[in-house]
Design a protein around this motif. Structure first.
Motif, PDB file in Angstrom:
ATOM      1  N   ARG A   1      37.673  44.155  42.406  1.00 17.81           N
ATOM      2  CA  ARG A   1      36.746  43.032  42.214  1.00 17.81           C
ATOM      3  C   ARG A   1      35.443  43.512  41.579  1.00 17.81           C
ATOM      4  O   ARG A   1      34.889  42.861  40.698  1.00 17.81           O
ATOM      5  CB  ARG A   1      36.497  42.347  43.547  1.00 17.81           C
ATOM      6  CG  ARG A   1      35.759  41.056  43.448  1.00 17.81           C
ATOM      7  CD  ARG A   1      35.897  40.290  44.774  1.00 17.81           C
ATOM      8  NE  ARG A   1      35.036  39.155  44.819  1.00 17.81           N
ATOM      9  CZ  ARG A   1      35.280  37.999  44.205  1.00 17.81           C
ATOM     10  NH1 ARG A   1      36.373  37.860  43.494  1.00 17.81           N
ATOM     11  NH2 ARG A   1      34.439  36.999  44.289  1.00 17.81           N
ATOM     12  N   GLU A   2      34.950  44.661  42.010  1.00 15.49           N
ATOM     13  CA  GLU A   2      33.732  45.235  41.439  1.00 15.49           C
ATOM     14  C   GLU A   2      33.945  45.586  39.960  1.00 15.49           C
ATOM     15  O   GLU A   2      33.083  45.323  39.117  1.00 15.49           O
ATOM     16  CB  GLU A   2      33.320  46.477  42.222  1.00 15.49           C
ATOM     17  CG  GLU A   2      32.015  47.081  41.773  1.00 15.49           C
ATOM     18  CD  GLU A   2      31.600  48.281  42.603  1.00 15.49           C
ATOM     19  OE1 GLU A   2      30.741  49.053  42.117  1.00 15.49           O
ATOM     20  OE2 GLU A   2      32.111  48.476  43.718  1.00 15.49           O
ATOM     21  N   VAL A   3      35.103  46.142  39.648  1.00 13.46           N
ATOM     22  CA  VAL A   3      35.422  46.484  38.255  1.00 13.46           C
ATOM     23  C   VAL A   3      35.518  45.214  37.418  1.00 13.46           C
ATOM     24  O   VAL A   3      34.962  45.134  36.322  1.00 13.46           O
ATOM     25  CB  VAL A   3      36.724  47.317  38.179  1.00 13.46           C
ATOM     26  CG1 VAL A   3      37.176  47.492  36.735  1.00 13.46           C
ATOM     27  CG2 VAL A   3      36.527  48.671  38.849  1.00 13.46           C
ATOM     28  N   TRP A   4      36.224  44.207  37.933  1.00 12.91           N
ATOM     29  CA  TRP A   4      36.336  42.935  37.208  1.00 12.91           C
ATOM     30  C   TRP A   4      34.957  42.335  36.968  1.00 12.91           C
ATOM     31  O   TRP A   4      34.659  41.872  35.863  1.00 12.91           O
ATOM     32  CB  TRP A   4      37.199  41.938  37.981  1.00 12.91           C
ATOM     33  CG  TRP A   4      38.658  42.096  37.730  1.00 12.91           C
ATOM     34  CD1 TRP A   4      39.588  42.561  38.618  1.00 12.91           C
ATOM     35  CD2 TRP A   4      39.366  41.804  36.528  1.00 12.91           C
ATOM     36  NE1 TRP A   4      40.828  42.579  38.019  1.00 12.91           N
ATOM     37  CE2 TRP A   4      40.721  42.106  36.749  1.00 12.91           C
ATOM     38  CE3 TRP A   4      38.987  41.309  35.282  1.00 12.91           C
ATOM     39  CZ2 TRP A   4      41.698  41.930  35.773  1.00 12.91           C
ATOM     40  CZ3 TRP A   4      39.959  41.129  34.310  1.00 12.91           C
ATOM     41  CH2 TRP A   4      41.295  41.432  34.555  1.00 12.91           C
ATOM     42  N   HIS A   5      34.124  42.316  37.984  1.00 11.62           N
ATOM     43  CA  HIS A   5      32.797  41.714  37.837  1.00 11.62           C
ATOM     44  C   HIS A   5      31.983  42.434  36.769  1.00 11.62           C
ATOM     45  O   HIS A   5      31.388  41.810  35.895  1.00 11.62           O
ATOM     46  CB  HIS A   5      32.039  41.712  39.162  1.00 11.62           C
ATOM     47  CG  HIS A   5      30.716  41.043  39.045  1.00 11.62           C
ATOM     48  ND1 HIS A   5      29.588  41.712  38.644  1.00 11.62           N
ATOM     49  CD2 HIS A   5      30.355  39.756  39.220  1.00 11.62           C
ATOM     50  CE1 HIS A   5      28.574  40.865  38.592  1.00 11.62           C
ATOM     51  NE2 HIS A   5      29.014  39.674  38.932  1.00 11.62           N
ATOM     52  N   SER A   6      31.969  43.734  36.817  1.00 17.76           N
ATOM     53  CA  SER A   6      31.201  44.508  35.846  1.00 17.76           C
ATOM     54  C   SER A   6      31.728  44.287  34.432  1.00 17.76           C
ATOM     55  O   SER A   6      30.949  44.088  33.489  1.00 17.76           O
ATOM     56  CB  SER A   6      31.245  45.991  36.206  1.00 17.76           C
ATOM     57  OG  SER A   6      30.552  46.751  35.254  1.00 17.76           O
ATOM     58  N   THR A   7      33.038  44.318  34.272  1.00 19.01           N
ATOM     59  CA  THR A   7      33.645  44.146  32.956  1.00 19.01           C
ATOM     60  C   THR A   7      33.379  42.753  32.407  1.00 19.01           C
ATOM     61  O   THR A   7      32.950  42.590  31.257  1.00 19.01           O
ATOM     62  CB  THR A   7      35.166  44.410  33.027  1.00 19.01           C
ATOM     63  OG1 THR A   7      35.369  45.733  33.519  1.00 19.01           O
ATOM     64  CG2 THR A   7      35.815  44.264  31.666  1.00 19.01           C
ATOM     65  N   LEU A   8      33.620  41.731  33.216  1.00 18.54           N
ATOM     66  CA  LEU A   8      33.411  40.358  32.751  1.00 18.54           C
ATOM     67  C   LEU A   8      31.932  40.047  32.544  1.00 18.54           C
ATOM     68  O   LEU A   8      31.577  39.320  31.611  1.00 18.54           O
ATOM     69  CB  LEU A   8      34.056  39.367  33.721  1.00 18.54           C
ATOM     70  CG  LEU A   8      35.583  39.410  33.745  1.00 18.54           C
ATOM     71  CD1 LEU A   8      36.125  38.561  34.893  1.00 18.54           C
ATOM     72  CD2 LEU A   8      36.168  38.960  32.415  1.00 18.54           C
TER      73      LEU A   8
END
Length: 100
Positions: A4-11
């Motif tokens: 979720r942290e990776v998705w948030h940062s990427t998006l």
């Protein structure tokens, strides 16, 4: 939580931080639902970012399981940014429209 942290940062890097997948959604449900919230001109770039993020998360998962090595989410995000740069150099032109 890690993914979720990776998705948030990427998006968030794409200006789409509000589209982070919910924990109860399947990937395909999230992807198709989120795609409707992105303008048609950004669909191909969004698809590329989604595929790249899934691919990088999968590779990190395999490293954790089979090689017993891990990186923090911030490092994986840095690797995603570098991989996106390489994809753009290789001809993924639609990433220019979404990746800032």
């Amino acid at each position: 939580m890690y993914a979720r942290e990776v998705w948030h940062s990427t998006l968030a890097h794409c200006g789409l931080g509000h589209l982070v997948p919910a924990p109860n959604n399947s990937l395909i449900e999230w992807w198709l639902g989120s795609r409707h919230l992105v303008t048609p001109a950004l669909h191909k770039g969004f698809d590329s970012v989604a595929i790249l993020t899934v691919w990088m998360l999968w590779k990190e998962h395999n490293k954790r399981v089979f090689q017993r090595s891990a990186v923090v989410a911030r490092e994986l995000c840095r690797r995603i940014k570098e991989e996106t740069r390489l994809w753009k150099i290789s001809g993924a032109k639609r990433l220019d429209h979404i990746w800032r």
